[in-house]
Scaffold this active site. Sequence first.
Site, PDB file in Angstrom:
ATOM      1  N   HIS B  38       9.161 -30.943 -24.810  1.00 16.65           N
ATOM      2  CA  HIS B  38       7.936 -30.737 -25.593  1.00 16.65           C
ATOM      3  C   HIS B  38       7.597 -31.977 -26.410  1.00 16.65           C
ATOM      4  CE1 HIS B  38       7.820 -26.506 -24.570  1.00 16.65           C
ATOM      5  NE2 HIS B  38       6.679 -26.417 -25.196  1.00 16.65           N
ATOM      6  N   LYS B 103      11.639 -16.425 -26.507  1.00 13.86           N
ATOM      7  CA  LYS B 103      12.074 -15.265 -27.284  1.00 13.86           C
ATOM      8  C   LYS B 103      11.899 -15.587 -28.755  1.00 13.86           C
ATOM      9  CE  LYS B 103      16.956 -16.592 -27.578  1.00 13.86           C
ATOM     10  NZ  LYS B 103      17.377 -16.680 -28.979  1.00 13.86           N
TER      11      LYS B 103
END
Lengths: 280, 183
Positions: B38, B103
């Site tokens: 990222h 999650k």
Amino acid sequence: MKEITYEQVVETVSELCMSANYYLGEDVIQSLKEGIAKEKSETGVKVLEQLVENAAIASANQVPMCQDTGVAVVFLEVGQEVHITGGDLYQAVNEGVAKGYVEGYLRKSMVNDPLIRKNTNDNTPAVIHTKIVPGDNLTITVAPKGGGSENMSAIKMLPPSAGRQGVIDFVLETVKNAGPNPCPPIVVGVGIGGNFEKAALLAKEALLRPVGSVNPNEELAELEKELLESINKLGIGPQGFGGVVTALDVHVNTFPCHIASLPVAVNINCHAARHKTKTI
Amino acid sequence: MAEKYLKAPLTDQDVSELTIGDQVYISGIIYTARDAAHKRLVELLDKGEELPLELEGQILFYVGPSPAKPGAVIGSAGPTTSYRMDAYTPALLDKGLKGMIGKGSRSQEVKESIVKNKAVYFAAVGGAAALTAQRIKKAEVIAYPDLGPEAIHKLEVENLPVIVVNDSFGRDLYQEGMKKYQS
């Protein structure tokens, strides 16, 4: 004086790294199955069923139950009558961790420095805790600890006036803040007393107790029960999707402390509450 | 709870039909990316350079798989905790990213960006990594091999089970689910 070789330590640690990551303890599996019966949320039940199925697949195929195969936390109980031959004990532990993680196809999650962050590529170094104990045995426990649940753990130095209720409030606050992040249903290790670092270690050691075990001290057993009930009323549920099975168990370990202090550490474990032990 | 089957990459229409709590089975092509990948993707965007993948309609799965055993497609592959990607996510959503699988809770900024860009955040069951790996049929590293488990993998998945946590209407399963079962 019993002699234990460097190679014996390497082999034992290596095997324990693999078995801890492949085979979820029967205590945890049993508790997940009991959770299926207790859980009121339909999604929560599905999650718990997936976790039981996942444990079966991991064990049948000898693959890690979770891709995060953790920091290798290694507890050594060294009998004072034991003599380690052929090399440095801690080096043997690290060689065992490297061997287990490389040969066992486990993920290497350790970086060389918290700020430089270059992967060491063999999951070393291990975090090693050593106790010298009477006798001529060496007992080794490997407890791989995932990053997601470790990140949600917390420690606080309470004033003694906060008392039992202060401890309860801090545990509940920590679990609530963690919410879905540590992969509930969780196992909660609580260390109370000692000092700053002792409380953290007590909490970690509490996670090694079997799920379903009760503190032999009656008052602490009562505290564990109350904490478990209160946590399961938070509504977080399996994976945080909502439900009544947020924690499988709460273990409280304590130690005497200073007149001025009430240290409390909360170490959260995900449902993959992994640890394997062998005595040489 | 509704069961839905989706083919990735996603369209606006796919996303608009999803609501929190839906059990979704994803088939098709998705990409992995976690912390380090990222960071690199957003650095490229900041410099105005080309990304190693076209984001339009894509789903990113926040995962760092364990190594594949000989003969296996991939090692165990469950989701990692998503909040660590929050700082980078709005920039990727603005570039056309449609879905994320991870999650744990997202930041307010990410949730707003999900609504603005008509996207969706799914959770896979954390720790069910051996089971998830069985739904991955092909895997190949397409960028940043030096990152090891954090490299960007292109995955072909078949009925990967996920749950809708943040839908394009601004609802949040973690908040609503917890309220429902609080006592």
